[in-house]
Design a protein around this motif. Structure first.
Motif, PDB file in Angstrom:
ATOM      1  N   SER A   5       0.828  -1.201   0.000  1.00 19.32           N
ATOM      2  CA  SER A   5       0.000   0.000   0.000  1.00 19.32           C
ATOM      3  C   SER A   5       0.867   1.258   0.000  1.00 19.32           C
ATOM      4  CB  SER A   5      -0.920  -0.021   1.224  1.00 19.32           C
ATOM      5  OG  SER A   5      -1.637   1.168   1.313  1.00 19.32           O
ATOM      6  N   ASP A   6       1.982   1.222   0.720  1.00 20.98           N
ATOM      7  CA  ASP A   6       2.903   2.361   0.735  1.00 20.98           C
ATOM      8  C   ASP A   6       3.508   2.585  -0.659  1.00 20.98           C
ATOM      9  OD1 ASP A   6       2.550   2.876   3.468  1.00 20.98           O
ATOM     10  OD2 ASP A   6       4.100   1.406   4.011  1.00 20.98           O
ATOM     11  N   PHE A   7       3.833   1.488  -1.349  1.00 21.32           N
ATOM     12  CA  PHE A   7       4.377   1.615  -2.699  1.00 21.32           C
ATOM     13  C   PHE A   7       3.341   2.224  -3.639  1.00 21.32           C
ATOM     14  CE2 PHE A   7       4.976   0.184  -7.023  1.00 21.32           C
ATOM     15  CZ  PHE A   7       6.285   0.587  -7.266  1.00 21.32           C
ATOM     16  N   ALA A  39      11.527   2.934 -13.717  1.00 19.97           N
ATOM     17  CA  ALA A  39      12.114   3.226 -12.406  1.00 19.97           C
ATOM     18  C   ALA A  39      11.216   2.692 -11.282  1.00 19.97           C
ATOM     19  CB  ALA A  39      12.330   4.729 -12.244  1.00 19.97           C
ATOM     20  N   PHE A  40       9.918   2.919 -11.391  1.00 17.47           N
ATOM     21  CA  PHE A  40       9.005   2.397 -10.368  1.00 17.47           C
ATOM     22  C   PHE A  40       8.973   0.867 -10.375  1.00 17.47           C
ATOM     23  CE2 PHE A  40       7.175   6.693  -9.935  1.00 17.47           C
ATOM     24  CZ  PHE A  40       7.019   6.744  -8.548  1.00 17.47           C
ATOM     25  N   LEU A  41       9.052   0.269 -11.557  1.00 16.43           N
ATOM     26  CA  LEU A  41       9.077  -1.193 -11.638  1.00 16.43           C
ATOM     27  C   LEU A  41      10.310  -1.738 -10.921  1.00 16.43           C
ATOM     28  CD1 LEU A  41       8.026  -3.894 -12.730  1.00 16.43           C
ATOM     29  CD2 LEU A  41       9.377  -3.457 -14.789  1.00 16.43           C
ATOM     30  N   ARG A  42      11.442  -1.124 -11.144  1.00 19.71           N
ATOM     31  CA  ARG A  42      12.673  -1.559 -10.476  1.00 19.71           C
ATOM     32  C   ARG A  42      12.561  -1.379  -8.969  1.00 19.71           C
ATOM     33  NH1 ARG A  42      17.665   0.407 -14.412  1.00 19.71           N
ATOM     34  NH2 ARG A  42      16.893  -0.652 -16.282  1.00 19.71           N
ATOM     35  N   ALA A  43      11.918  -0.300  -8.539  1.00 21.34           N
ATOM     36  CA  ALA A  43      11.719  -0.096  -7.098  1.00 21.34           C
ATOM     37  C   ALA A  43      10.823  -1.195  -6.533  1.00 21.34           C
ATOM     38  CB  ALA A  43      11.111   1.281  -6.842  1.00 21.34           C
ATOM     39  N   TRP A  44       9.772  -1.533  -7.250  1.00 18.65           N
ATOM     40  CA  TRP A  44       8.852  -2.578  -6.780  1.00 18.65           C
ATOM     41  C   TRP A  44       9.571  -3.921  -6.664  1.00 18.65           C
ATOM     42  CZ3 TRP A  44       5.013  -3.608  -3.968  1.00 18.65           C
ATOM     43  CH2 TRP A  44       4.362  -4.825  -4.064  1.00 18.65           C
ATOM     44  N   ARG A  46      12.523  -4.411  -5.905  1.00 18.92           N
ATOM     45  CA  ARG A  46      13.460  -4.354  -4.769  1.00 18.92           C
ATOM     46  C   ARG A  46      12.783  -3.734  -3.541  1.00 18.92           C
ATOM     47  NH1 ARG A  46      15.572  -3.195  -9.572  1.00 18.92           N
ATOM     48  NH2 ARG A  46      17.618  -3.956 -10.190  1.00 18.92           N
ATOM     49  N   TRP A  47      11.487  -3.762  -3.508  1.00 19.05           N
ATOM     50  CA  TRP A  47      10.745  -3.044  -2.482  1.00 19.05           C
ATOM     51  C   TRP A  47      11.116  -3.490  -1.071  1.00 19.05           C
ATOM     52  CZ3 TRP A  47       9.110   1.496  -2.258  1.00 19.05           C
ATOM     53  CH2 TRP A  47       8.178   1.929  -1.316  1.00 19.05           C
ATOM     54  N   ASP A  48      11.542  -4.730  -0.911  1.00 18.40           N
ATOM     55  CA  ASP A  48      11.949  -5.182   0.415  1.00 18.40           C
ATOM     56  C   ASP A  48      13.154  -4.383   0.926  1.00 18.40           C
ATOM     57  OD1 ASP A  48      13.429  -6.437  -1.630  1.00 18.40           O
ATOM     58  OD2 ASP A  48      14.044  -8.068  -0.296  1.00 18.40           O
ATOM     59  N   ARG A  49      14.025  -3.908   0.015  1.00 17.92           N
ATOM     60  CA  ARG A  49      15.170  -3.072   0.411  1.00 17.92           C
ATOM     61  C   ARG A  49      14.840  -1.585   0.302  1.00 17.92           C
ATOM     62  NH1 ARG A  49      19.678  -4.011  -3.241  1.00 17.92           N
ATOM     63  NH2 ARG A  49      18.104  -4.796  -4.653  1.00 17.92           N
ATOM     64  N   ILE A  50      14.215  -1.184  -0.812  1.00 19.66           N
ATOM     65  CA  ILE A  50      13.931   0.236  -1.063  1.00 19.66           C
ATOM     66  C   ILE A  50      12.883   0.749  -0.076  1.00 19.66           C
ATOM     67  CG2 ILE A  50      13.157   1.922  -2.817  1.00 19.66           C
ATOM     68  CD1 ILE A  50      15.680   0.409  -3.644  1.00 19.66           C
ATOM     69  N   GLY A  51      11.957  -0.100   0.288  1.00 16.90           N
ATOM     70  CA  GLY A  51      10.866   0.307   1.174  1.00 16.90           C
ATOM     71  C   GLY A  51      11.313   0.736   2.556  1.00 16.90           C
ATOM     72  N   VAL A  52      12.512   0.339   2.980  1.00 16.29           N
ATOM     73  CA  VAL A  52      12.987   0.730   4.306  1.00 16.29           C
ATOM     74  C   VAL A  52      13.789   2.035   4.271  1.00 16.29           C
ATOM     75  CG1 VAL A  52      12.986  -1.626   5.204  1.00 16.29           C
ATOM     76  CG2 VAL A  52      15.070  -0.705   4.151  1.00 16.29           C
ATOM     77  N   TYR A  53      14.064   2.563   3.094  1.00 17.17           N
ATOM     78  CA  TYR A  53      14.781   3.839   2.985  1.00 17.17           C
ATOM     79  C   TYR A  53      13.938   4.957   3.579  1.00 17.17           C
ATOM     80  CZ  TYR A  53      18.017   1.779  -0.477  1.00 17.17           C
ATOM     81  OH  TYR A  53      18.955   1.019  -1.128  1.00 17.17           O
ATOM     82  N   ASP A  54      14.614   5.978   4.082  1.00 24.62           N
ATOM     83  CA  ASP A  54      13.902   7.155   4.587  1.00 24.62           C
ATOM     84  C   ASP A  54      13.162   7.852   3.447  1.00 24.62           C
ATOM     85  OD1 ASP A  54      14.773   6.786   7.192  1.00 24.62           O
ATOM     86  OD2 ASP A  54      16.530   8.090   6.945  1.00 24.62           O
ATOM     87  N   GLN A  55      13.775   7.899   2.287  1.00 28.79           N
ATOM     88  CA  GLN A  55      13.200   8.566   1.123  1.00 28.79           C
ATOM     89  C   GLN A  55      13.224   7.624  -0.086  1.00 28.79           C
ATOM     90  OE1 GLN A  55      11.919  11.724   0.863  1.00 28.79           O
ATOM     91  NE2 GLN A  55      12.103  11.886   3.084  1.00 28.79           N
TER      92      GLN A  55
END
Length: 179
Positions: A5-7, A39-44, A46-55
């Motif tokens: 949901s955050d993504f 770019a969003f697809l790549r973030a998704w 890796r969301w397990d890693r990217i999702g914990v970033y502050d930004q």
């Protein structure tokens, strides 16, 4: 860790703005949308890693801009290469006959046009065209015949003499009774 949901919220809140920025940079909205979606697809992925970033948006933005910059550089290299190239020899210049043929082809039925282009421009045999189109060879021959006839009429190259529009006179025979 952030949730799916955050993504989705990140995507919905920032996709349009980021696509607008990249579009202004590239000068092509469609290409910019592709870059940002990538770019969003790549973030998704890796969301397990990217999702914990502050930004996490900073990561997506960086990837989108890197993709856009790489595309821009490739386009510039391609443009410079094309500018250095000479016109290929042996390629005839476009002349009025080419233009007339192109316009006439657009008026011929799709099947006939496809058969004519494949046969005369693609140098394909009737059998090859039949196989590609999934029809019998006789059907292709019919398409070619009708297409050539239609093209000839459109181009004014009909091999048959034009029909005489004057009324025909009845023949009269001298002598004898011809009722």
């Amino acid at each position: 860790m952030r949730t799916e949901s955050d993504f989705i919220d990140l995507y919905e809140d920032h996709y349009s703005d980021l696509a607008g920025q990249v579009s202004a940079y590239l000068g092509d909205a469609s290409e910019a949308q592709d870059m940002v979606q990538e770019a969003f697809l790549r973030a998704w992925q890796r969301w397990d890693r990217i999702g914990v970033y502050d930004q996490p948006l900073a990561w997506v933005r960086r990837v989108a801009w890197n993709l856009a910059t790489n595309r821009h550089r490739r386009n510039q290299v391609a443009r410079r290469f094309l500018l250095k190239q000479r016109d290929p020899e042996g390629v005839p210049a476009v002349n009025p006959d080419h233009i007339a043929l192109h316009e006439a082809l657009q008026k011929v039925g799709a099947r006939q046009r496809k058969a004519i282009v494949m046969h005369y421009m693609g140098d394909m045999s009737v059998a090859d065209i039949a196989e590609v189109c999934g029809v019998r060879a006789g059907t292709v021959k019919s398409w070619l015949h009708r297409g050539r006839k239609e093209l000839a009429g459109l181009l004014g190259d009909d091999p048959r003499p034009p029909a005489d529009k004057t009324p025909t006179r009845q023949r009269t025979f001298e002598g004898g009774n011809h009722s």
